[in-house]
Design a protein around this motif. Sequence first.
Motif: not given
Length: 231
Positions: A67-75, A113-116, A176-179, A223-226
């Motif tokens: 998968y990629g960052i557009l279709n990862d099933p965990n997104l 991210s609960s504010g992280l 995307i938050a890079e880290s 969770f760091a990708i919206a």
Amino acid sequence: HYLVRRQRRCGRRDRFETTMQAADLETARASGAKIALIARKQAAASTILEIDCSSFYLRGFQGREIYGILNDPNLPSSITPTTGAGGLTWDVKTTREIYNDVLALFQRLVDQSSGLIPREADLRLELLPGMEVELGKATDFNVSALDMVKKYFPNLRVVALPELASPTAGETMMMIAESVAGQKTGYNGFSELIRAGRVIPQLSAMIQKWVSTTYGGIVRLPFAIATMQGI
């Protein structure tokens, strides 16, 4: 016209390749015009593989569990744009309404991210080139949506990605938050980035194969990708 053919092969690892060929006559003619034809063809072969790599990192490899960052099933699921006075899409929205969509996307990151993830984090805003142009819409006081975004997010980078185009889901925007807390959100997976094969002489030409591999886009912190669809 520099490339002869391109093919993809799937084995235990996903591998794809392209082949370049240079005939003796065309090479001689190009040399007479002081054109480094073989070097240009090799650069074109590398570019072809880079374009394919970008596609696989975004959308994975069809038919495989890659998968990629557009279709990862965990997104997390995508959100929809806010409703403006003229509608949902950016072509009918005002500068402030476009800015509010970017804020809504960041709010999604904060919630996930609960504010992280603070607004000072290293963020990437990825969208289609045409949508990047819409960020340039300015008010009567010559303040664009991009100006407002940059002011609120000091470490945000805007990245134009043609691969985000979708004929069915509408225009997509990603933040995307890079880290997060020192952990990278994701990375591009490959076992062999690029390899040039041996040059094979033929009767009146030479041929060379270029190979690359991919494991798709590896998402470690979903969770760091919206994403927002329908802009």
